[in-house]
Design a protein around this motif. Structure first.
Motif, PDB file in Angstrom:
ATOM      1  N   ALA A  73       0.869  -1.184   0.000  1.00 45.89           N
ATOM      2  CA  ALA A  73       0.000   0.000   0.000  1.00 45.89           C
ATOM      3  C   ALA A  73       0.901   1.228   0.000  1.00 45.89           C
ATOM      4  N   LYS A  74       0.585   2.200  -0.867  1.00 45.33           N
ATOM      5  CA  LYS A  74       1.356   3.440  -0.946  1.00 45.33           C
ATOM      6  C   LYS A  74       0.403   4.621  -0.891  1.00 45.33           C
ATOM      7  N   GLY A  75       0.888   5.711  -0.291  1.00 44.47           N
ATOM      8  CA  GLY A  75       0.052   6.900  -0.236  1.00 44.47           C
ATOM      9  C   GLY A  75       0.682   8.009   0.581  1.00 44.47           C
ATOM     10  N   VAL A 125      -0.914   6.979  13.498  1.00 40.66           N
ATOM     11  CA  VAL A 125      -0.329   5.660  13.284  1.00 40.66           C
ATOM     12  C   VAL A 125      -1.112   4.988  12.155  1.00 40.66           C
ATOM     13  N   LEU A 126      -0.392   4.321  11.256  1.00 43.79           N
ATOM     14  CA  LEU A 126      -0.993   3.666  10.090  1.00 43.79           C
ATOM     15  C   LEU A 126      -1.282   2.202  10.409  1.00 43.79           C
ATOM     16  N   TYR A 127      -2.503   1.754  10.034  1.00 47.37           N
ATOM     17  CA  TYR A 127      -2.925   0.366  10.231  1.00 47.37           C
ATOM     18  C   TYR A 127      -3.440  -0.194   8.904  1.00 47.37           C
ATOM     19  N   ILE A 128      -3.170  -1.482   8.667  1.00 47.73           N
ATOM     20  CA  ILE A 128      -3.709  -2.199   7.514  1.00 47.73           C
ATOM     21  C   ILE A 128      -4.525  -3.365   8.075  1.00 47.73           C
ATOM     22  N   ASN A 129      -5.827  -3.351   7.815  1.00 51.72           N
ATOM     23  CA  ASN A 129      -6.738  -4.386   8.333  1.00 51.72           C
ATOM     24  C   ASN A 129      -6.578  -4.624   9.835  1.00 51.72           C
ATOM     25  N   GLY A 130      -6.465  -3.553  10.586  1.00 52.53           N
ATOM     26  CA  GLY A 130      -6.395  -3.641  12.043  1.00 52.53           C
ATOM     27  C   GLY A 130      -5.013  -3.936  12.598  1.00 52.53           C
ATOM     28  N   GLN A 131      -4.042  -4.212  11.734  1.00 50.88           N
ATOM     29  CA  GLN A 131      -2.675  -4.490  12.174  1.00 50.88           C
ATOM     30  C   GLN A 131      -1.806  -3.254  11.946  1.00 50.88           C
ATOM     31  N   LYS A 132      -1.004  -2.902  12.943  1.00 49.07           N
ATOM     32  CA  LYS A 132      -0.100  -1.761  12.791  1.00 49.07           C
ATOM     33  C   LYS A 132       0.838  -2.040  11.623  1.00 49.07           C
ATOM     34  N   ALA A 133       0.935  -1.077  10.713  1.00 49.40           N
ATOM     35  CA  ALA A 133       1.768  -1.246   9.513  1.00 49.40           C
ATOM     36  C   ALA A 133       3.229  -1.422   9.900  1.00 49.40           C
ATOM     37  N   ASN A 137      -4.779 -13.113   3.314  1.00 46.38           N
ATOM     38  CA  ASN A 137      -4.876 -14.547   3.607  1.00 46.38           C
ATOM     39  C   ASN A 137      -5.000 -15.411   2.366  1.00 46.38           C
ATOM     40  N   LYS A 138      -5.736 -14.935   1.367  1.00 47.49           N
ATOM     41  CA  LYS A 138      -6.014 -15.762   0.198  1.00 47.49           C
ATOM     42  C   LYS A 138      -5.588 -15.020  -1.066  1.00 47.49           C
ATOM     43  N   ALA A 139      -4.377 -15.317  -1.530  1.00 44.49           N
ATOM     44  CA  ALA A 139      -3.832 -14.640  -2.710  1.00 44.49           C
ATOM     45  C   ALA A 139      -4.593 -15.005  -3.980  1.00 44.49           C
ATOM     46  N   TYR A 140      -5.358 -16.100  -3.944  1.00 48.25           N
ATOM     47  CA  TYR A 140      -6.071 -16.569  -5.133  1.00 48.25           C
ATOM     48  C   TYR A 140      -7.433 -15.903  -5.319  1.00 48.25           C
ATOM     49  N   GLN A 141      -7.804 -14.999  -4.409  1.00 43.05           N
ATOM     50  CA  GLN A 141      -9.067 -14.280  -4.582  1.00 43.05           C
ATOM     51  C   GLN A 141      -8.884 -12.801  -4.269  1.00 43.05           C
ATOM     52  N   ASP A 142      -9.771 -11.978  -4.816  1.00 43.79           N
ATOM     53  CA  ASP A 142      -9.715 -10.547  -4.542  1.00 43.79           C
ATOM     54  C   ASP A 142     -10.028 -10.301  -3.069  1.00 43.79           C
ATOM     55  N   ASN A 143      -9.331  -9.337  -2.490  1.00 38.24           N
ATOM     56  CA  ASN A 143      -9.523  -8.987  -1.086  1.00 38.24           C
ATOM     57  C   ASN A 143      -9.747  -7.485  -0.960  1.00 38.24           C
ATOM     58  N   LYS A 144     -10.609  -7.094  -0.037  1.00 41.13           N
ATOM     59  CA  LYS A 144     -10.787  -5.682   0.318  1.00 41.13           C
ATOM     60  C   LYS A 144     -10.148  -5.498   1.686  1.00 41.13           C
ATOM     61  N   VAL A 145      -9.221  -4.559   1.781  1.00 47.82           N
ATOM     62  CA  VAL A 145      -8.584  -4.271   3.064  1.00 47.82           C
ATOM     63  C   VAL A 145      -8.847  -2.816   3.436  1.00 47.82           C
ATOM     64  N   THR A 146      -8.780  -2.536   4.724  1.00 46.41           N
ATOM     65  CA  THR A 146      -8.976  -1.182   5.224  1.00 46.41           C
ATOM     66  C   THR A 146      -7.630  -0.610   5.627  1.00 46.41           C
ATOM     67  N   VAL A 147      -7.316   0.551   5.067  1.00 53.33           N
ATOM     68  CA  VAL A 147      -6.120   1.287   5.451  1.00 53.33           C
ATOM     69  C   VAL A 147      -6.615   2.418   6.350  1.00 53.33           C
ATOM     70  N   LYS A 148      -6.090   2.469   7.574  1.00 51.52           N
ATOM     71  CA  LYS A 148      -6.576   3.454   8.550  1.00 51.52           C
ATOM     72  C   LYS A 148      -5.408   4.245   9.124  1.00 51.52           C
ATOM     73  N   LYS A 181      -9.605   4.312   4.382  1.00 51.55           N
ATOM     74  CA  LYS A 181      -9.846   4.118   2.945  1.00 51.55           C
ATOM     75  C   LYS A 181      -9.856   2.619   2.679  1.00 51.55           C
ATOM     76  N   LYS A 182     -10.611   2.218   1.662  1.00 50.94           N
ATOM     77  CA  LYS A 182     -10.633   0.816   1.241  1.00 50.94           C
ATOM     78  C   LYS A 182      -9.616   0.626   0.118  1.00 50.94           C
ATOM     79  N   LEU A 183      -8.924  -0.499   0.160  1.00 51.63           N
ATOM     80  CA  LEU A 183      -7.938  -0.864  -0.847  1.00 51.63           C
ATOM     81  C   LEU A 183      -8.300  -2.257  -1.356  1.00 51.63           C
TER      82      LEU A 183
END
Length: 145
Positions: free
Chosen positions: A48-50, A57-65, A81-92, A104-106
């Motif tokens: 994730a870039k931005g 503090v930056l978090y990706i899906n609830g985990q501290k970046a 978790n599943k590289a074989y399917q599309d995933n929506k993650v939250t960047v906070k 934001k959603k990524l």
């Protein structure tokens, strides 16, 4: 004498007000993503870039970046978790002291190679399950005789 006391009191009140308000500095947060869709590698790693503004503090899906913003910019790796399917993650981006945050959603697009591997594994699992079912069915019919 009363006039000078009032003037002194007004001046002192003004100074205290200015000092008090300067201590209540606002921490306006903002978060922007360079891209709203990224791809993962075979293992599910993505980046994730931005940019951010404010102190937080930056978090990706609830985990501290793993890497925090420097000079308002960030580039941080994370795993889905599943590289074989599309995933929506939250960047906070969160200011824990003021209990404020922006999110934001990524979208992390599935990796083509990981999809192929998953399909191959799924096909094999289905074949094993079908064989097991056939063996179980044939065993049940021979036991009934």
């Amino acid at each position: 004498m009363k006039k000078s006391m009032r003037l002194l009191l007004a001046l002192l009140t003004g100074v205290l007000l200015v000092v008090g308000l300067s201590g209540c500095k606002s921490n306006d947060l903002s978060l922007g993503l360079t891209k709203t869709t990224v791809s993962s590698d075979d293992s599910g790693n993505a980046t994730a870039k931005g940019t951010v503004k404010g102190d937080g503090v930056l978090y990706i899906n609830g985990q501290k970046a793993t890497s925090q913003p420097k000079n308002g910019k960030f580039s941080t790796d994370f795993m889905v978790n599943k590289a074989y399917q599309d995933n929506k993650v939250t960047v906070k981006y969160e200011d824990s002291k003021a209990k404020k945050s922006v999110s934001k959603k990524l979208t992390v697009k599935a990796n083509a190679h990981a999809k192929k591997i998953h399909e191959k594994e799924q096909k094999h699992t289905d074949e094993v399950n079908n064989t097991w079912k056939q063996l179980k069915d044939s065993d049940s019919s021979s036991s009934a005789k």
